[in-house]
Design an enzyme around this catalytic site. Structure first.
Site, PDB file in Angstrom:
ATOM      1  N   SER A 151       0.816  -1.232   0.000  1.00  0.00           N
ATOM      2  CA  SER A 151       0.000   0.000   0.000  1.00  0.00           C
ATOM      3  C   SER A 151       0.840   1.269   0.000  1.00  0.00           C
ATOM      4  O   SER A 151       0.346   2.331  -0.359  1.00  0.00           O
ATOM      5  CB  SER A 151      -0.974  -0.003   1.181  1.00  0.00           C
ATOM      6  OG  SER A 151      -0.285  -0.049   2.408  1.00  0.00           O
ATOM      7  N   TYR A 193      12.360  -6.012  16.663  1.00  0.00           N
ATOM      8  CA  TYR A 193      12.513  -5.845  15.211  1.00  0.00           C
ATOM      9  C   TYR A 193      13.773  -6.577  14.706  1.00  0.00           C
ATOM     10  O   TYR A 193      13.719  -7.321  13.719  1.00  0.00           O
ATOM     11  CB  TYR A 193      12.594  -4.347  14.919  1.00  0.00           C
ATOM     12  CG  TYR A 193      12.666  -3.944  13.473  1.00  0.00           C
ATOM     13  CD1 TYR A 193      11.519  -3.902  12.677  1.00  0.00           C
ATOM     14  CD2 TYR A 193      13.874  -3.569  12.892  1.00  0.00           C
ATOM     15  CE1 TYR A 193      11.580  -3.499  11.351  1.00  0.00           C
ATOM     16  CE2 TYR A 193      13.947  -3.157  11.570  1.00  0.00           C
ATOM     17  CZ  TYR A 193      12.801  -3.125  10.798  1.00  0.00           C
ATOM     18  OH  TYR A 193      12.871  -2.724   9.483  1.00  0.00           O
ATOM     19  N   ALA A 194      14.898  -6.385  15.410  1.00  0.00           N
ATOM     20  CA  ALA A 194      16.153  -7.020  14.979  1.00  0.00           C
ATOM     21  C   ALA A 194      16.046  -8.535  15.083  1.00  0.00           C
ATOM     22  O   ALA A 194      16.542  -9.267  14.214  1.00  0.00           O
ATOM     23  CB  ALA A 194      17.320  -6.507  15.817  1.00  0.00           C
ATOM     24  N   GLY A 200      -0.137  -0.116 -18.351  1.00  0.00           N
ATOM     25  CA  GLY A 200      -0.115  -1.339 -19.171  1.00  0.00           C
ATOM     26  C   GLY A 200       0.199  -2.593 -18.382  1.00  0.00           C
ATOM     27  O   GLY A 200       0.358  -3.670 -18.966  1.00  0.00           O
ATOM     28  N   THR A 209      21.930 -12.962   1.816  1.00  0.00           N
ATOM     29  CA  THR A 209      21.420 -11.718   2.389  1.00  0.00           C
ATOM     30  C   THR A 209      22.151 -10.575   1.708  1.00  0.00           C
ATOM     31  O   THR A 209      23.372 -10.457   1.824  1.00  0.00           O
ATOM     32  CB  THR A 209      21.671 -11.665   3.914  1.00  0.00           C
ATOM     33  OG1 THR A 209      20.950 -12.734   4.515  1.00  0.00           O
ATOM     34  CG2 THR A 209      21.203 -10.345   4.505  1.00  0.00           C
ATOM     35  N   ASN A 237      20.490  -3.356  16.587  1.00  0.00           N
ATOM     36  CA  ASN A 237      20.255  -1.914  16.712  1.00  0.00           C
ATOM     37  C   ASN A 237      19.628  -1.627  18.077  1.00  0.00           C
ATOM     38  O   ASN A 237      18.590  -2.199  18.394  1.00  0.00           O
ATOM     39  CB  ASN A 237      19.327  -1.428  15.583  1.00  0.00           C
ATOM     40  CG  ASN A 237      19.355   0.072  15.437  1.00  0.00           C
ATOM     41  OD1 ASN A 237      20.282   0.736  15.899  1.00  0.00           O
ATOM     42  ND2 ASN A 237      18.343   0.624  14.804  1.00  0.00           N
ATOM     43  N   ALA A 279      13.274 -10.325  14.824  1.00  0.00           N
ATOM     44  CA  ALA A 279      12.397 -10.778  13.732  1.00  0.00           C
ATOM     45  C   ALA A 279      13.161 -10.784  12.410  1.00  0.00           C
ATOM     46  O   ALA A 279      13.051 -11.730  11.618  1.00  0.00           O
ATOM     47  CB  ALA A 279      11.172  -9.872  13.634  1.00  0.00           C
ATOM     48  N   LYS A 280      13.923  -9.739  12.169  1.00  0.00           N
ATOM     49  CA  LYS A 280      14.649  -9.643  10.889  1.00  0.00           C
ATOM     50  C   LYS A 280      15.794 -10.660  10.821  1.00  0.00           C
ATOM     51  O   LYS A 280      16.044 -11.247   9.763  1.00  0.00           O
ATOM     52  CB  LYS A 280      15.176  -8.213  10.693  1.00  0.00           C
ATOM     53  CG  LYS A 280      14.069  -7.144  10.568  1.00  0.00           C
ATOM     54  CD  LYS A 280      13.112  -7.400   9.424  1.00  0.00           C
ATOM     55  CE  LYS A 280      12.205  -6.214   9.122  1.00  0.00           C
ATOM     56  NZ  LYS A 280      11.275  -6.482   8.029  1.00  0.00           N
TER      57      LYS A 280
HETATM   58  P1  NAP Z   1       5.977   1.464   5.651  1.00  0.00           P
HETATM   59  O1  NAP Z   1       6.108   2.640   4.760  1.00  0.00           O
HETATM   60  O2  NAP Z   1       5.641   1.660   7.091  1.00  0.00           O
HETATM   61  O3  NAP Z   1       4.939   0.440   4.990  1.00  0.00           O
HETATM   62  C1  NAP Z   1       4.628  -0.769   5.654  1.00  0.00           C
HETATM   63  C2  NAP Z   1       3.719  -1.593   4.772  1.00  0.00           C
HETATM   64  O4  NAP Z   1       3.384  -2.803   5.486  1.00  0.00           O
HETATM   65  C3  NAP Z   1       2.411  -0.887   4.465  1.00  0.00           C
HETATM   66  O5  NAP Z   1       2.012  -1.209   3.150  1.00  0.00           O
HETATM   67  C4  NAP Z   1       1.444  -1.501   5.472  1.00  0.00           C
HETATM   68  O6  NAP Z   1       0.126  -1.449   4.943  1.00  0.00           O
HETATM   69  C5  NAP Z   1       1.963  -2.939   5.544  1.00  0.00           C
HETATM   70  N1  NAP Z   1       1.588  -3.596   6.795  1.00  0.00           N
HETATM   71  C6  NAP Z   1       1.966  -3.290   8.049  1.00  0.00           C
HETATM   72  N2  NAP Z   1       1.374  -4.117   8.931  1.00  0.00           N
HETATM   73  C7  NAP Z   1       0.590  -4.965   8.207  1.00  0.00           C
HETATM   74  C8  NAP Z   1      -0.279  -6.033   8.546  1.00  0.00           C
HETATM   75  N3  NAP Z   1      -0.485  -6.418   9.810  1.00  0.00           N
HETATM   76  N4  NAP Z   1      -0.926  -6.669   7.546  1.00  0.00           N
HETATM   77  C9  NAP Z   1      -0.755  -6.306   6.257  1.00  0.00           C
HETATM   78  N5  NAP Z   1       0.079  -5.304   5.871  1.00  0.00           N
HETATM   79  C10 NAP Z   1       0.733  -4.641   6.841  1.00  0.00           C
HETATM   80  O7  NAP Z   1       7.337   0.603   5.667  1.00  0.00           O
HETATM   81  P2  NAP Z   1       8.554   0.580   4.625  1.00  0.00           P
HETATM   82  O8  NAP Z   1       9.549   1.563   5.098  1.00  0.00           O
HETATM   83  O9  NAP Z   1       8.078   0.617   3.241  1.00  0.00           O
HETATM   84  O10 NAP Z   1       9.161  -0.853   4.974  1.00  0.00           O
HETATM   85  C11 NAP Z   1       8.879  -2.006   4.199  1.00  0.00           C
HETATM   86  C12 NAP Z   1       9.739  -3.150   4.720  1.00  0.00           C
HETATM   87  O11 NAP Z   1      11.117  -2.785   4.647  1.00  0.00           O
HETATM   88  C13 NAP Z   1       9.466  -3.513   6.178  1.00  0.00           C
HETATM   89  O12 NAP Z   1       9.564  -4.908   6.351  1.00  0.00           O
HETATM   90  C14 NAP Z   1      10.593  -2.834   6.909  1.00  0.00           C
HETATM   91  O13 NAP Z   1      10.897  -3.461   8.134  1.00  0.00           O
HETATM   92  C15 NAP Z   1      11.721  -2.953   5.914  1.00  0.00           C
HETATM   93  N6  NAP Z   1      12.776  -1.964   6.099  1.00  0.00           N
HETATM   94  C16 NAP Z   1      12.549  -0.639   5.926  1.00  0.00           C
HETATM   95  C17 NAP Z   1      13.590   0.269   6.132  1.00  0.00           C
HETATM   96  C18 NAP Z   1      13.411   1.742   5.932  1.00  0.00           C
HETATM   97  O14 NAP Z   1      14.394   2.471   6.166  1.00  0.00           O
HETATM   98  N7  NAP Z   1      12.272   2.240   5.529  1.00  0.00           N
HETATM   99  C19 NAP Z   1      14.847  -0.204   6.515  1.00  0.00           C
HETATM  100  C20 NAP Z   1      15.035  -1.566   6.689  1.00  0.00           C
HETATM  101  C21 NAP Z   1      13.993  -2.444   6.470  1.00  0.00           C
HETATM  102  P3  NAP Z   1      -1.203  -1.210   5.804  1.00  0.00           P
HETATM  103  O15 NAP Z   1      -0.853  -0.274   6.920  1.00  0.00           O
HETATM  104  O16 NAP Z   1      -2.154  -0.677   4.798  1.00  0.00           O
HETATM  105  O17 NAP Z   1      -1.580  -2.569   6.290  1.00  0.00           O
END
Ligand code: NAP
Length: 248
Positions: free
Chosen positions: A15, A155-156, A54, A238, A149, A158-159
């Site tokens: 989303s 979070y760490a 498309g 990874t 971190n 889980a990842k």
């Molecule tokens: P974000 O902008 O907060 O978006 C999170 C997405 O996950 C949204 O689409 C949200 O949609 C969905 N989501 C959350 N809880 C959910 C649930 N219970 N069921 C279904 N959908 C769910 O996060 P992002 O920064 O794009 O991060 C995406 C991934 O990259 C994550 O796994 C995050 O840990 C990882 N990541 C991000 C960063 C960073 O710097 N941004 C760094 C390292 C790793 P809804 O709220 O509509 O459900």
């Protein structure tokens, strides 16, 4: 329904942020993309955006933290399309806090959303991938899961769990034409990181070899490669896409 012959890709967390960019990129590369998140409105908007360019997409609104229901959603996708080729477990949340103050609830909800959901989705998707003798599983972790971190024990963990899960899946399913890899983003500009103070963002940028914050398309490009047909000899890896922050 997917166009006949197109590889079907599921992207969770589509989303907004990184997941949205991954979905757009995979659609551009000719995949039928199944968009998953809780909020249906943004998913429908994204479907329309993809189709206007498309591409091909469909929407399944679901809460991935409800393991039983989420497993059924993945089963339904495979049944509906008669295939499931690419699974991108991207959705994730943070509930940060120092370990002495972290509640059981904050621990459990982050583990369920960020790790258990990936297990459930992989278990369901693998059956269909095995039938098709092809699969690309991509788990979006974080450099926090590689180097730790402070303030992110849940979070760490889980990842890091996603990394162990991925290596095991790679070993179990490699003989069936299925690869499993982790993309570990560093600091990417999305809603998840929007509230961090400017001085923290500047401090992180100084530590990076590439002196800029990451963008969602940096991650989408890496996912596009590891999920491509030509990446069939790359598994259990990874890949830290972090501008050289950790060089993990
Ligand atoms: P974000 O902008 O907060 O978006 C999170 C997405 O996950 C949204 O689409 C949200 O949609 C969905 N989501 C959350 N809880 C959910 C649930 N219970 N069921 C279904 N959908 C769910 O996060 P992002 O920064 O794009 O991060 C995406 C991934 O990259 C994550 O796994 C995050 O840990 C990882 N990541 C991000 C960063 C960073 O710097 N941004 C760094 C390292 C790793 P809804 O709220 O509509 O459900």
């Amino acid at each position: 329904m997917s166009d006949s012959g197109k590889r079907v890709a599921v992207v969770t967390g589509a989303s907004r942020g990184i997941g949205r960019a991954i979905a757009i990129r995979l659609a551009k590369d000719g995949r039928h993309v199944v968009l998953i998140a809780r909020s249906e409105g943004p998913l429908n908007d994204l479907k329309a955006t993809i189709e206007m360019s498309g591409g091909s997409a469909s929407v399944k609104a679901a809460d991935i933290s409800d393991a039983v229901a989420f497993g059924k959603v993945i089963d339904a996708v495979a049944e509906e399309h008669k295939r499931l080729d690419i699974l991108v477990n991207n959705a994730g949340i943070t509930k940060d806090g120092l370990i002495l103050r972290m509640s059981d609830e904050d621990w459990t909800s982050v583990i369920q959303t960020n790790l258990s959901s990936a297990f459930v989705a992989i278990r369901s998707a693998a059956r269909s991938m095995m039938r098709g003798k092809f699969g690309r599983i991509v788990n979006i972790a974080s450099t926090s899961g590689v180097v730790g971190n402070a303030g992110q024990a849940n979070y760490a963990a889980a990842k890091a769990g996603l990394i162990g899960l991925t290596k095991t899946v790679a070993k179990e399913l490699g003989g069936k034409g299925i690869t499993a890899n982790v993309i570990a983003p560093g600091f990417i500009e999305t809603d998840m990181t929007a509230n961090l103070p400017t001085e923290i963002k500047e401090g992180i940028t100084k530590l990076m070899a590439i002196k800029r914050l990451g963008q969602v398309d940096d991650i989408a490009a890496a996912v596009a490669y590891v999920s491509s047909d030509e990446a069939g000899f790359l598994t259990g890896q990874t890949i830290c896409v972090d501008g050289g922050l950790t060089m993990c």
